[in-house]
Write an enzyme that holds these catalytic residues in place. Structure first.
Site, PDB file in Angstrom:
ATOM      1  N   HIS A 154       0.981  -1.143  -0.082  1.00  0.00           N
ATOM      2  CA  HIS A 154      -0.096   0.036   0.000  1.00  0.00           C
ATOM      3  C   HIS A 154       0.973   1.234   0.130  1.00  0.00           C
ATOM      4  O   HIS A 154       1.342   1.764   1.268  1.00  0.00           O
ATOM      5  CB  HIS A 154      -0.889   0.135   1.197  1.00  0.00           C
ATOM      6  N   HIS A 167       1.225   4.789  -2.253  1.00  0.00           N
ATOM      7  CA  HIS A 167       0.773   5.890  -3.507  1.00  0.00           C
ATOM      8  C   HIS A 167       2.265   6.483  -3.968  1.00  0.00           C
ATOM      9  O   HIS A 167       2.559   7.041  -3.282  1.00  0.00           O
ATOM     10  CB  HIS A 167      -0.298   6.858  -2.834  1.00  0.00           C
ATOM     11  N   HIS A 222      -9.651   1.190  -0.935  1.00  0.00           N
ATOM     12  CA  HIS A 222      -9.609   1.691   0.435  1.00  0.00           C
ATOM     13  C   HIS A 222     -10.876   1.566   0.822  1.00  0.00           C
ATOM     14  O   HIS A 222     -11.953   1.973   0.160  1.00  0.00           O
ATOM     15  CB  HIS A 222      -9.198   3.275   0.365  1.00  0.00           C
ATOM     16  N   GLU A 241     -10.901   3.332   6.476  1.00  0.00           N
ATOM     17  CA  GLU A 241      -9.753   4.128   6.718  1.00  0.00           C
ATOM     18  C   GLU A 241     -10.871   5.449   7.492  1.00  0.00           C
ATOM     19  O   GLU A 241     -10.590   5.526   8.865  1.00  0.00           O
ATOM     20  CB  GLU A 241      -9.349   4.775   5.760  1.00  0.00           C
ATOM     21  N   ASP A 296       1.907   3.886   2.847  1.00  0.00           N
ATOM     22  CA  ASP A 296       0.713   4.674   2.115  1.00  0.00           C
ATOM     23  C   ASP A 296       1.350   5.950   1.443  1.00  0.00           C
ATOM     24  O   ASP A 296       1.381   5.893   0.285  1.00  0.00           O
ATOM     25  CB  ASP A 296      -0.331   5.194   3.359  1.00  0.00           C
ATOM     26  N   ASP A 297       1.864   6.926   2.074  1.00  0.00           N
ATOM     27  CA  ASP A 297       2.293   8.133   1.488  1.00  0.00           C
ATOM     28  C   ASP A 297       3.668   8.672   2.328  1.00  0.00           C
ATOM     29  O   ASP A 297       3.355   9.503   3.188  1.00  0.00           O
ATOM     30  CB  ASP A 297       1.345   9.330   1.456  1.00  0.00           C
TER      31      ASP A 297
HETATM   32  N1  ADE Z   1      -4.660   8.781  -1.528  1.00  0.00           N
HETATM   33  C1  ADE Z   1      -3.505   8.687  -0.951  1.00  0.00           C
HETATM   34  N2  ADE Z   1      -3.255   8.211   0.424  1.00  0.00           N
HETATM   35  C2  ADE Z   1      -4.601   8.033   0.621  1.00  0.00           C
HETATM   36  C3  ADE Z   1      -5.136   7.728   1.673  1.00  0.00           C
HETATM   37  N3  ADE Z   1      -4.678   7.502   2.848  1.00  0.00           N
HETATM   38  N4  ADE Z   1      -6.576   7.419   1.887  1.00  0.00           N
HETATM   39  C4  ADE Z   1      -7.340   7.669   0.752  1.00  0.00           C
HETATM   40  N5  ADE Z   1      -6.389   8.241  -0.506  1.00  0.00           N
HETATM   41  C5  ADE Z   1      -5.544   8.341  -0.560  1.00  0.00           C
HETATM   42 ZN    ZN Z   2      -3.666   4.806   0.701  1.00  0.00          ZN
END
Ligand code: ADE
Ligand code: ZN
Length: 343
Positions: free
Chosen positions: A22, A24, A202, A205, A283-284
């Protein structure tokens, strides 16, 4: 946290072969590269320095993050930019021993800048080919759709991706969750299933546990990204455990986006202990303060992660991967080899 400050379990994990499922790719765009590409293309950004970028990354919820995330991605314009973006992340994989990664690519993000999918993939392909031949990196790409856009736009992108079908192992669904439930994307998922894509989304969350149920039932996904709000629904927890539906959990993300006030409130080890196929992911990472190992380190520092729990999380990452069974067996063999040398 630097590598020298990692606890003993995370140090043991650092050399261990792992998978990240996971991630992005736009979320891996770090401040120096963001500023460099912004300057290159004359994109006006509200930051003058790395410190100013990082100071702005102070989020109150998912939407407050997404606003800066899409702004950041607007500096990506040509194949060289996409090459550098992918190369930077794959270098992290190399350093952190993430031997297999599954990366979300969101082509709808680049359309307002007039950047077509072919340009994006030209850059990514070059970086991935170098990492494969350089150190045997294994990479899967997930064609991820933006749920704040109409389903018709997503369908158009799905069709635009047909000439590049072989580049992607799966589709996903990201962006603002609460107002854009899974029910609105049933045609998209049916069309993607017809094309042979694996399916993830997703769910749970920021959205309620019902969105996890709907992603499973209405979209037929076999994996859930995040899914942490399943803890609010006892029957759903039983179902997820019984069916071994993987959850790609992102601990630092959940804290930075205020899903939990502190990491100590995170329920990841309850989920793991109840038999769910939980995995750890970043994630990011450019926005949330750490790559995969930093996420494990936070679990060790904040929740006392043991070696047994850490190993289970890594084994789950292989089980949950969109790979063929022979590929999973070869990952298991590499893990066994590491464990024999590093018990
Ligand atoms: N796009 C990038 N990070 C995300 C996240 N945590 N939740 C939903 N969309 C995303
Ligand atoms: Zn994500």
């Amino acid at each position: 946290m630097t590598e020298q400050q990692f606890g003993p379990v995370t140090q043991w994990l650092s050399g261990m072969p792992k998978a990240e499922l996971h991630l992005h790719i736009d979320g891996s765009l770090r401040a120096p590269r963001l500023l460099q590409l912004g300057k290159k293309h004359g994109v006006s950004l509200p930051y003058g320095s790395v410190e100013e970028v990082e100071a702005a990354y102070n989020f109150s919820d998912l939407q407050s993050f997404l606003d800066l995330y899409y702004l950041g991605a607007s500096v990506l314009r040509d194949a060289e930019d996409f090459y550098l973006l992918m190369k930077d992340y794959l270098q992290v994989c190399r350093v952190q021993n993430i031997v297999h990664c599954e990366i979300m690519v969101e082509p709808q993000t680049y359309l307002p800048q007039g950047v077509e999918l072919g340009v994006v993939l030209e850059g990514f392909d070059r970086a991935i080919a170098e990492a494969k031949s350089g150190w045997g990196q294994s990479v899967g790409l997930i064609l991820s759709f933006l749920r704040h856009l109409p389903e018709a736009d997503c369908l158009e992108m799905l069709k635009a991706a047909d000439p590049y079908r072989a580049h992607f192992c799966a589709i996903g669904l990201a962006s603002a969750e609460r107002d854009f439930p899974p029910a609105g994307f049933q045609t998209l998922y049916r069309e993607a299933a017809d094309r042979g894509y694996a399916l993830t989304a997703h769910a749970g969350e920021e959205g309620p546990p019902g969105f996890i149920r709907d992603a499973l039932q209405l979209l037929s996904v076999t994996r859930i990204d995040h899914g942490v709000r399943a803890t609010e629904d006892e029957d759903l927890l039983h179902q997820l455990a019984a069916d071994r539906v993987p959850l790609t959990v992102c601990p630092l993300s959940n804290v930075r986006l205020c899903v939990y006030d502190t990491l100590s409130e995170h329920r990841i080890f309850d989920l793991l202990g109840r038999g769910l196929c939980v995995t750890v992911n970043s994630d990011d990472p450019a926005y949330f303060g750490g790559d995969l190992l930093e996420n494990f380190a936070a679990l060790e520092a904040g929740l006392g992660m043991t070696k047994e729990q850490a190993l289970l999380l890594v084994r789950n990452s292989f089980e949950a991967a969109f790979l063929q069974s022979d590929e999973k067996l070869s990952l298991d063999a590499r893990l066994q080899d590491y464990l024999a040398r590093n018990p």
